[in-house]
Design a protein around this motif. Structure first.
Motif, PDB file in Angstrom:
ATOM      1  N   LEU A 111      69.247 102.290  53.044  1.00 31.13           N
ATOM      2  CA  LEU A 111      70.725 101.917  53.052  1.00 31.13           C
ATOM      3  C   LEU A 111      71.183 101.631  51.652  1.00 31.13           C
ATOM      4  O   LEU A 111      70.320 101.040  50.840  1.00 31.13           O
ATOM      5  CB  LEU A 111      70.798 100.697  53.727  1.00 31.13           C
TER       6      LEU A 111
ATOM      7  N   MET B  32      76.111  95.128  55.798  1.00 24.97           N
ATOM      8  CA  MET B  32      76.719  95.486  56.913  1.00 24.97           C
ATOM      9  C   MET B  32      75.881  95.478  58.169  1.00 24.97           C
ATOM     10  O   MET B  32      76.198  95.132  59.178  1.00 24.97           O
ATOM     11  CB  MET B  32      77.246  96.937  56.820  1.00 24.97           C
ATOM     12  N   ALA B  33      74.388  95.765  58.015  1.00 29.02           N
ATOM     13  CA  ALA B  33      73.732  95.773  58.993  1.00 29.02           C
ATOM     14  C   ALA B  33      73.825  94.556  60.062  1.00 29.02           C
ATOM     15  O   ALA B  33      73.753  94.908  61.260  1.00 29.02           O
ATOM     16  CB  ALA B  33      72.314  95.977  58.526  1.00 29.02           C
ATOM     17  N   PRO B  34      73.527  93.364  59.585  1.00 31.21           N
ATOM     18  CA  PRO B  34      73.658  92.204  60.409  1.00 31.21           C
ATOM     19  C   PRO B  34      74.865  91.936  61.016  1.00 31.21           C
ATOM     20  O   PRO B  34      74.943  91.598  62.367  1.00 31.21           O
ATOM     21  CB  PRO B  34      73.412  90.959  59.366  1.00 31.21           C
TER      22      PRO B  34
ATOM     23  N   ILE C 164      66.747  97.148  52.975  1.00 35.27           N
ATOM     24  CA  ILE C 164      66.393  98.442  53.479  1.00 35.27           C
ATOM     25  C   ILE C 164      66.423  99.664  52.534  1.00 35.27           C
ATOM     26  O   ILE C 164      67.857 100.118  52.390  1.00 35.27           O
ATOM     27  CB  ILE C 164      67.059  98.689  54.885  1.00 35.27           C
TER      28      ILE C 164
ATOM     29  N   ILE D 245      76.957  94.632  61.808  1.00 36.28           N
ATOM     30  CA  ILE D 245      77.130  95.707  63.148  1.00 36.28           C
ATOM     31  C   ILE D 245      76.257  95.136  64.225  1.00 36.28           C
ATOM     32  O   ILE D 245      76.772  95.450  65.339  1.00 36.28           O
ATOM     33  CB  ILE D 245      76.551  96.940  62.599  1.00 36.28           C
ATOM     34  N   LYS D 246      75.114  94.522  64.282  1.00 32.76           N
ATOM     35  CA  LYS D 246      74.347  93.925  65.106  1.00 32.76           C
ATOM     36  C   LYS D 246      74.916  92.718  66.002  1.00 32.76           C
ATOM     37  O   LYS D 246      74.998  92.852  66.922  1.00 32.76           O
ATOM     38  CB  LYS D 246      72.911  93.463  64.458  1.00 32.76           C
TER      39      LYS D 246
ATOM     40  N   LYS E  50      75.400 100.463  68.801  1.00 29.66           N
ATOM     41  CA  LYS E  50      75.673 101.056  67.618  1.00 29.66           C
ATOM     42  C   LYS E  50      74.762 100.518  66.366  1.00 29.66           C
ATOM     43  O   LYS E  50      74.679 101.463  65.542  1.00 29.66           O
ATOM     44  CB  LYS E  50      77.166 100.878  67.319  1.00 29.66           C
ATOM     45  N   ALA E  51      74.396  99.387  66.477  1.00 24.78           N
ATOM     46  CA  ALA E  51      73.507  98.851  65.396  1.00 24.78           C
ATOM     47  C   ALA E  51      72.170  99.639  65.253  1.00 24.78           C
ATOM     48  O   ALA E  51      71.836 100.046  64.367  1.00 24.78           O
ATOM     49  CB  ALA E  51      73.173  97.360  65.587  1.00 24.78           C
TER      50      ALA E  51
ATOM     51  N   GLY F  19      78.003  93.037  66.415  1.00 27.01           N
ATOM     52  CA  GLY F  19      79.148  93.600  67.222  1.00 27.01           C
ATOM     53  C   GLY F  19      80.590  93.819  66.390  1.00 27.01           C
ATOM     54  O   GLY F  19      81.604  94.138  66.829  1.00 27.01           O
ATOM     55  N   VAL F  20      80.647  93.508  65.166  1.00 33.33           N
ATOM     56  CA  VAL F  20      81.635  93.568  64.338  1.00 33.33           C
ATOM     57  C   VAL F  20      81.873  95.244  63.951  1.00 33.33           C
ATOM     58  O   VAL F  20      80.882  95.996  63.925  1.00 33.33           O
ATOM     59  CB  VAL F  20      81.188  93.146  62.909  1.00 33.33           C
ATOM     60  N   SER F  21      83.005  95.467  63.893  1.00 30.61           N
ATOM     61  CA  SER F  21      83.497  96.798  63.716  1.00 30.61           C
ATOM     62  C   SER F  21      82.831  97.129  62.242  1.00 30.61           C
ATOM     63  O   SER F  21      82.850  96.433  61.558  1.00 30.61           O
ATOM     64  CB  SER F  21      84.797  97.193  64.070  1.00 30.61           C
ATOM     65  N   PHE F  22      82.749  98.609  61.962  1.00 32.58           N
ATOM     66  CA  PHE F  22      82.480  99.153  60.682  1.00 32.58           C
ATOM     67  C   PHE F  22      83.390  98.857  59.687  1.00 32.58           C
ATOM     68  O   PHE F  22      82.747  98.426  58.639  1.00 32.58           O
ATOM     69  CB  PHE F  22      82.044 100.968  60.924  1.00 32.58           C
TER      70      PHE F  22
ATOM     71  N   GLU G 132      75.593  98.995  52.920  1.00 33.11           N
ATOM     72  CA  GLU G 132      75.050  99.148  54.396  1.00 33.11           C
ATOM     73  C   GLU G 132      74.103  98.024  54.720  1.00 33.11           C
ATOM     74  O   GLU G 132      74.149  97.601  55.658  1.00 33.11           O
ATOM     75  CB  GLU G 132      74.412 100.572  54.419  1.00 33.11           C
ATOM     76  N   ASN G 133      73.296  97.507  53.780  1.00 33.56           N
ATOM     77  CA  ASN G 133      72.286  96.099  53.920  1.00 33.56           C
ATOM     78  C   ASN G 133      73.087  95.252  54.334  1.00 33.56           C
ATOM     79  O   ASN G 133      72.808  94.602  55.153  1.00 33.56           O
ATOM     80  CB  ASN G 133      71.659  96.234  52.785  1.00 33.56           C
TER      81      ASN G 133
ATOM     82  N   ARG H 242      73.431  89.764  52.035  1.00 36.94           N
ATOM     83  CA  ARG H 242      73.201  90.119  53.518  1.00 36.94           C
ATOM     84  C   ARG H 242      72.871  88.880  54.386  1.00 36.94           C
ATOM     85  O   ARG H 242      73.141  88.765  55.425  1.00 36.94           O
ATOM     86  CB  ARG H 242      71.698  91.003  53.493  1.00 36.94           C
TER      87      ARG H 242
ATOM     88  N   TYR I  44      68.092  91.509  65.147  1.00 41.23           N
ATOM     89  CA  TYR I  44      67.682  92.527  65.815  1.00 41.23           C
ATOM     90  C   TYR I  44      66.511  92.323  66.892  1.00 41.23           C
ATOM     91  O   TYR I  44      65.728  91.664  66.605  1.00 41.23           O
ATOM     92  CB  TYR I  44      67.170  93.963  65.052  1.00 41.23           C
TER      93      TYR I  44
END
Lengths: 414, 220
Positions: free
Chosen positions: B96, B103-105, B93, B107-108, A2-3, B110-113, B100-101, B152, A320
């Motif tokens: 974003l 949030m990006a790490p 970025i 989400i990587k 998802k990332a 595995g944390v939910s949105f 969202e910037n 971030r 990433y």
């Protein structure tokens, strides 16, 4: 997963114009594939189906004996030779044809056999005249072994039997003579110099110009009497269950029957070869279109990779993995391919429906009132898969290159 | 026990030794500044400590456990969860939003949105960016961008914050504000390693490492 998708979607959204152009490129490629396949195979399948319905699946005719010294050039080992001034040794007839028919009808793969007497003649109507191929048929047998009745405009096949002086004209023969309704009287000039007056009882309209512009049907007995060839036939028409087995069955029958045996595939070999070449040319064009659209994807992803070097570096610093980076850009290609494919489906469907609704008098190898289209879903699937494969290939290289970038080198260069 | 320990770290680039036998221990909760002239190897050392770059030889220990420097996936995951980077430029970025910037790490990781968004909002608020979550990076000032970049870096609540000239592109007011944030984060227990040219800023660290020609010249 998802990332990378989260990032990929953001990259695509930002480059709306370029993304849309790439999607459009893919859509053009996919729709071109679908429309061209539909047109091409629609025509070819229709032609082959008509041939299968009208013509013999296997025909049996007297062998054409050619003296060796008259052969000028052998073109293919099996079939075609160029012969000039050959005088046939054998009489143009099949001996013992009833026995052959009985024997063939016992074969489990054979649906029926019909005898033909075929010759040439000239049909005259008023001041107009037209050279034709005469086909003498047994209407009862013919109806059982072919779908001839389907192509008759007035379904008057049986009248050939009851009215000895009747004739069925090919649609184009009739049109060229100026006959547009049954009941007209024509003069038939025969190879033996005699002429007969016959009543037109029906028109044969197969849609295949080559057949409809030359063929006329008479009752077998009538033609035998006209040509003074009592009880003679020179062609046996065999209809079989599985048309794809015609060639194999023809080879099998050759062992038992001394006459020339030819499958429909062999009889129409030239057409089938032309179709093959036509398919190749069409696919080369479609291949070129899809390749160009794939280059569009390659271009946009490569450009994104080049421009997003610092973002790639920061994503790597965030944790990433190189695989995530590959996925981000591969996913971009997949999204473009998917949306382009979807748009291509809609465009192709629209074009096909539009072409299907067009009323045109098309006259060439086939005559029809519009485009003959094959609307099979298979072309949509193949088009989509082909485009998907190309898009994946086009996206892979820039995506892979992105994953190989060194974040430290990028940070140092900024 | 050292949080991070470097043992005999060497880095050779194009035949040139840019780091020469570095031995260094970073304690948990320490605010370390690295100072030195251009080309002294301070950024190279920072990248190696952050596992963004690999040493030509030597070992790196985290809580006295040696790190497998060959496992790319492990290193990425380690960076994602234990380390946060702040660079001279914000490197947000641009596609974003600030939210969202941040949030990006996560989400990587595995944390939910939903959770990622909540934490991102909390961090942006903490760094004085409340109400600017939906702005794009180019819609805020330089100081705000850098604060968003710090948010971030803190997204996954890392143990160590690695900062490469984080104030190099800021005016004095914003520099002060960023330094205050670092000091506050350090007070809260974050380990901070900051590379700087500025001696005044370096002195604000609890420990200053001076580098010259790829070697540590002095600890203070």
């Amino acid at each position: 997963m998802k990332a990378p998708i989260f990032i990929s979607k953001a990259f695509l959204k930002k480059r709306k114009k370029q993304t849309f152009i790439s999607i459009l490129g893919v859509a053009i490629g996919v729709s071109a594939f679908i429309v061209m396949s539909s047109l091409m195979f629609g025509f070819q399948k229709y032609f082959i189906q008509q041939i299968i319905d009208i013509e013999a699946h296997i025909s049996i005719k007297p062998k054409e004996e050619i003296e060796a010294e008259r052969i000028i050039r052998r073109i293919e080992p099996e079939a075609l030779v160029k012969v000039y001034g050959n005088k046939p040794k054998e009489k143009d007839r099949i001996l013992g044809w009833r026995e052959i028919i009985r024997k063939l009808e016992r074969h489990p793969e054979i649906l029926g056999v019909s005898p033909h007497l075929e010759s040439k003649g000239v049909v005259k109507y008023g001041a107009k005249e037209k050279p034709v191929s005469l086909v003498g048929i047994d209407p009862t047998r013919e109806a059982k072994t072919s779908v001839i009745e389907r192509f008759l405009e007035y379904k008057n096949l049986r009248e050939l039997e009851s009215n000895k002086d009747s004739i069925i004209l090919g649609k184009v023969v009739a049109r060229d003579l100026g006959i547009f309704e049954p009941g007209k009287k024509v003069v038939l000039a025969l190879p033996n110099g005699k002429t007969r007056i016959l009543k037109v009882i029906d028109f044969f309209n197969s849609g295949i110009t080559n057949i409809d512009s030359t063929r006329v049907y008479l009752s077998l007995k009538t033609l035998q009497a006209f040509l003074e060839r009592p009880d003679e036939v020179n062609v046996l028409i065999v209809k079989i269950r599985d048309v794809n087995r015609a060639e194999a069955l023809a080879r099998e029958l050759k062992k038992e029957i001394k006459y020339e045996i030819e499958s429909w595939q062999k009889a129409y070999l030239n057409f089938l070869k032309i179709f093959k070449i036509q398919n190749m040319i069409t696919y080369m064009i479609v291949f070129a279109i899809i390749t160009v659209s794939a280059f569009g994807i390659f271009n946009i992803i490569m450009m994104t990779v080049m421009e997003k070097r610092k973002e790639i570096a920061i994503l790597m610093a965030m944790g990433y993995t190189p695989r995530d980076i590959t996925t981000i850009f591969l996913f971009s290609g997949i999204i473009i391919s998917f949306l382009g494919g979807l748009l291509g489906f809609i465009v192709a469907w629209g074009i096909i429906e539009y072409l299907g609704a067009l009323e045109l008098n098309i006259e060439g190898l086939l005559r029809s009132k519009g485009f003959i289209l094959d609307k099979s879903i298979k072309y949509y699937l193949v088009g989509f898969l082909l485009n998907f494969l190309f898009s994946l290939l086009a996206s892979f290289y820039p995506a892979y290159k992105a994953s190989k970038l060194n974040p430290v080198e990028i940070f140092r260069s900024l | 026990m050292a949080l991070l320990r470097l043992k005999n770290i060497e880095k050779i680039v194009d035949g040139e030794r840019i780091l020469k036998g570095i031995n260094l221990e970073i304690e948990k909760g320490c605010f370390v500044t690295i100072i030195g002239p251009s080309g002294s190897g301070k950024s190279s050392l920072l990248y190696i400590m952050g596992l963004l770059d690999l040493p030509t030889s030597g070992e790196i220990f985290y809580e006295e456990k040696p790190l497998n420097l060959r496992d790319q996936k492990f290193l990425s995951t380690f960076r994602n969860q234990k380390m946060g980077f702040v660079f001279q430029f914000h490197y947000l970025i641009p596609e974003l939003t600030l939210l969202e910037n941040v949030m990006a790490p996560q989400i990587k990781a595995g944390v939910s949105f939903k959770e990622a968004e909540e934490r991102a909002r909390y961090l942006l608020n903490k760094l004085g960016l409340s109400g600017k979550e939906r702005r794009m990076s180019y819609e805020v000032s330089g100081g705000e961008m850098q604060r968003a970049a710090i948010a971030r870096a803190l997204a996954n609540d890392p143990e160590i914050l690695l900062c490469d000239e984080p104030t190099g592109n800021l005016d004095s007011k914003n520099t002060e504000r960023v330094m205050e944030i670092f000091e506050k984060l350090n007070e809260e227990g974050k380990t901070i390693i900051m590379v700087t040219h500025d001696l005044n800023l370096a002195r604000r660290g609890k420990r200053v490492i001076e580098m010259l020609d790829g070697e540590i010249r002095r600890f203070s």
